[in-house]
Design an enzyme around this catalytic site. Structure first.
Site, PDB file in Angstrom:
ATOM      1  N   CYS A  71      -1.186  28.756  33.294  1.00 29.94           N
ATOM      2  CA  CYS A  71       0.456  29.314  34.004  1.00 29.94           C
ATOM      3  C   CYS A  71       0.124  29.419  35.090  1.00 29.94           C
ATOM      4  CB  CYS A  71       1.372  30.166  33.114  1.00 29.94           C
ATOM      5  SG  CYS A  71       1.806  29.758  31.675  1.00 29.94           S
ATOM      6  N   HIS A 107       4.755  34.714  37.602  1.00 35.78           N
ATOM      7  CA  HIS A 107       5.574  33.616  35.862  1.00 35.78           C
ATOM      8  C   HIS A 107       5.997  34.285  34.411  1.00 35.78           C
ATOM      9  CE1 HIS A 107       4.084  31.453  32.552  1.00 35.78           C
ATOM     10  NE2 HIS A 107       3.681  31.444  31.981  1.00 35.78           N
ATOM     11  N   ASN A 115      10.306  29.862  29.148  1.00 39.76           N
ATOM     12  CA  ASN A 115       8.779  29.671  30.101  1.00 39.76           C
ATOM     13  C   ASN A 115       7.928  27.711  29.910  1.00 39.76           C
ATOM     14  OD1 ASN A 115       5.868  29.755  30.424  1.00 39.76           O
ATOM     15  ND2 ASN A 115       5.274  31.429  28.713  1.00 39.76           N
TER      16      ASN A 115
HETATM   17  O1  UT7 Z   1       3.182  31.072  29.405  1.00 40.36           O
HETATM   18  C1  UT7 Z   1       1.960  32.196  28.907  1.00 40.36           C
HETATM   19  C2  UT7 Z   1       1.203  33.134  28.655  1.00 40.36           C
HETATM   20  N1  UT7 Z   1       2.096  33.661  27.335  1.00 40.36           N
HETATM   21  C3  UT7 Z   1       3.157  35.007  27.557  1.00 40.36           C
HETATM   22  O2  UT7 Z   1       2.827  35.906  28.640  1.00 40.36           O
HETATM   23  C4  UT7 Z   1       3.915  35.119  26.049  1.00 40.36           C
HETATM   24  C5  UT7 Z   1       3.260  37.157  25.641  1.00 40.36           C
HETATM   25  N2  UT7 Z   1       3.258  37.448  24.529  1.00 40.36           N
HETATM   26  C6  UT7 Z   1       4.767  37.880  24.464  1.00 40.36           C
HETATM   27  O3  UT7 Z   1       6.172  37.705  24.761  1.00 40.36           O
HETATM   28  C7  UT7 Z   1       5.434  38.298  23.061  1.00 40.36           C
HETATM   29  O4  UT7 Z   1       4.557  38.204  22.488  1.00 40.36           O
HETATM   30  C8  UT7 Z   1       6.067  37.023  22.125  1.00 40.36           C
HETATM   31  C9  UT7 Z   1       8.026  37.147  22.480  1.00 40.36           C
HETATM   32  C10 UT7 Z   1       5.103  35.861  21.828  1.00 40.36           C
HETATM   33  C11 UT7 Z   1       6.213  38.322  20.671  1.00 40.36           C
HETATM   34  O5  UT7 Z   1       7.095  39.199  21.092  1.00 40.36           O
HETATM   35  P1  UT7 Z   1       6.165  40.571  19.943  1.00 40.36           P
HETATM   36  O6  UT7 Z   1       7.354  41.790  21.013  1.00 40.36           O
HETATM   37  O7  UT7 Z   1       5.275  40.249  20.825  1.00 40.36           O
HETATM   38  O8  UT7 Z   1       6.736  40.607  18.651  1.00 40.36           O
HETATM   39  P2  UT7 Z   1       5.146  40.538  17.549  1.00 40.36           P
HETATM   40  O9  UT7 Z   1       4.404  39.136  17.457  1.00 40.36           O
HETATM   41  O10 UT7 Z   1       4.068  41.502  17.545  1.00 40.36           O
HETATM   42  O11 UT7 Z   1       6.279  40.236  16.223  1.00 40.36           O
HETATM   43  C12 UT7 Z   1       7.403  41.333  16.222  1.00 40.36           C
HETATM   44  C13 UT7 Z   1       8.179  41.225  14.949  1.00 40.36           C
HETATM   45  C14 UT7 Z   1       6.912  40.560  13.698  1.00 40.36           C
HETATM   46  O12 UT7 Z   1       7.810  40.821  12.569  1.00 40.36           O
HETATM   47  P3  UT7 Z   1       7.363  41.840  11.652  1.00 40.36           P
HETATM   48  O13 UT7 Z   1       5.502  41.406  11.390  1.00 40.36           O
HETATM   49  O14 UT7 Z   1       7.203  43.536  12.358  1.00 40.36           O
HETATM   50  O15 UT7 Z   1       7.556  42.068  10.797  1.00 40.36           O
HETATM   51  C15 UT7 Z   1       7.066  39.264  13.787  1.00 40.36           C
HETATM   52  O16 UT7 Z   1       7.193  38.333  12.615  1.00 40.36           O
HETATM   53  O17 UT7 Z   1       8.978  39.866  15.266  1.00 40.36           O
HETATM   54  C16 UT7 Z   1       8.546  39.410  14.155  1.00 40.36           C
HETATM   55  N3  UT7 Z   1       9.097  37.687  15.015  1.00 40.36           N
HETATM   56  C17 UT7 Z   1       9.960  37.418  15.206  1.00 40.36           C
HETATM   57  N4  UT7 Z   1      11.522  37.635  14.532  1.00 40.36           N
HETATM   58  C18 UT7 Z   1      12.238  36.710  14.650  1.00 40.36           C
HETATM   59  C19 UT7 Z   1       8.391  36.909  16.152  1.00 40.36           C
HETATM   60  N5  UT7 Z   1       9.115  36.578  16.379  1.00 40.36           N
HETATM   61  C20 UT7 Z   1      10.149  35.913  15.727  1.00 40.36           C
HETATM   62  C21 UT7 Z   1      11.657  35.713  16.501  1.00 40.36           C
HETATM   63  N6  UT7 Z   1      12.481  36.380  15.843  1.00 40.36           N
HETATM   64  N7  UT7 Z   1      10.867  34.474  16.925  1.00 40.36           N
END
Ligand code: UT7
Length: 331
Positions: A114, A256, A286
């Protein structure tokens, strides 16, 4: 004497098809509420099956050339930043060269996730400063949908397709902005936090690699998030120092477009009001390398930037790369 570098034209392209959060609810176990609260994204654009990255890139390039009132044949080099090339080789820039009818100028591929636009600003401006190059077309384009695992809800809700292009020039004629300098960096220690493990020389494509879904983008979202905030804040600081200015001199930060929570966290980290950050990810998702230039193009069309204001594009991406630049807006 160092030559001044201008952005003479700017253009962006989003594919026609829009994929909404409610449509994603039917594809994976997610909800509009989760996606909006955790990312800010409401909809994104997805390329057609017969559109490759070079097709998206060519559309954006044509718009940037028209904006610059220049012809593809006037370009002395073409850079394309992408992590979803048409093929591992040759460079997608070579396909774009043919599609837009440019001459046999050098074509360069840039693989920095990115951070693509800011990396290309810095790299191409080196060539422009030295000469004999006068006009360089820089294009950031990605068809992330081609490497998206549509069964992985943690990535498929954020990734999208799009392209943006800028015509860089040493000639100050009807210019959109002047490039005043920037900062680019990479931290390879985090390379595996965001990658496409299959299809390269480490894991060549085999039935096994495909069965293991290694040809899809993999991301450790939580870790990437932490690096994104810290590294972008550092890049902001470094670019400001290099240009001898402070954060208050910047009228608009153009980050970004990965996640609204990341943009909010950077604003807090660098003590800059959120209103000075451009955010369009609600509508685009994104789009990787193209995302901040798409945001810049949308914001300027909405009349958000005023002549003389300083802008700071700032990015973070696979590598892990980070980057920031200072531009003076002209109109
Ligand atoms: O462009 C390149 C750079 N990339 C980025 O900058 C991305 C950076 N990361 C992020 O934007 C975030 O980490 C994400 C959007 C990818 C994920 O958000 P998060 O708040 O970090 O969620 P997490 O991975 O900690 O997951 C929290 C919970 C999990 O459930 P449990 O284990 O707490 O029960 C996941 O399984 O949310 C769950 N989860 C979802 N639930 C509903 C993960 N994805 C989803 C989803 N819908 N799409």
């Amino acid at each position: 004497m160092t030559r001044r570098i201008f952005i003479r034209g700017l253009g962006s392209y989003l594919p026609e098809k829009v994929l909404t959060n409610s449509e994603l609810e039917k594809m994976v176990d997610t909800s509009d509420e989760w996606i909006v609260t955790r990312t800010g994204i409401r909809e994104r654009h997805i390329a057609a099956a017969d559109q490759a990255t070079s097709d998206l890139a060519a559309e954006a390039a044509k718009l940037a050339l028209a904006d610059a009132s220049l012809d593809a044949k006037d370009m002395d080099a073409i850079f394309v930043a992408t992590v979803t090339p048409d093929m591992p080789f040759p460079s997608t820039a070579c396909f774009v060269q043919q599609k837009i009818g440019a001459g046999n100028c050098p074509c360069v591929g840039v693989e920095v996730g990115c951070s693509g636009i800011v990396y290309m600003l810095e790299l191409a401006s080196g060539l422009l400063e030295r000469g004999p190059y006068k006009n360089i077309l820089i294009i950031a384009a990605d068809k992330l949908s081609a490497v998206t695992d549509w069964t992985d809800r943690s990535t498929c809700v954020i990734l999208a397709d799009g392209a943006a292009a800028m015509v860089l020039s040493t000639e100050e004629k009807g210019v959109r902005a002047e490039y005043l300098g920037g900062f680019i960096a990479a931290n390879g220690a985090g390379a595996e936090l965001l990658c496409q493990p299959g299809g390269g020389s480490r894991n060549p494509a085999t039935e096994k690699s495909v069965a293991e879904r290694l040809h899809f983008l993999k991301m450790n979202g939580k870790e990437v998030f932490k690096h994104a905030v810290k590294d972008m804040a550092f890049a902001v600081d470094m670019a400001l120092r290099r240009c001898g200015i402070g954060p208050d001199d910047i009228a608009h930060f153009v980050p970004h477009q990965a996640n609204m929570r990341i943009i909010e966290a950077i604003a807090e980290y660098v003590h800059i009001p959120l209103e000075r950050f451009v955010a369009v990810l609600q509508r685009t998702g994104n789009t990787s390398s193209a995302s901040l230039a798409i945001a810049m193009d949308m914001a300027r069309r909405e009349g958000r930037f005023k002549r003389g204001e300083l802008l700071m594009p700032v990015a973070f991406g696979a590598g892990l790369t980070s980057s920031a630049a200072v531009l003076r807006w002209n109109g």
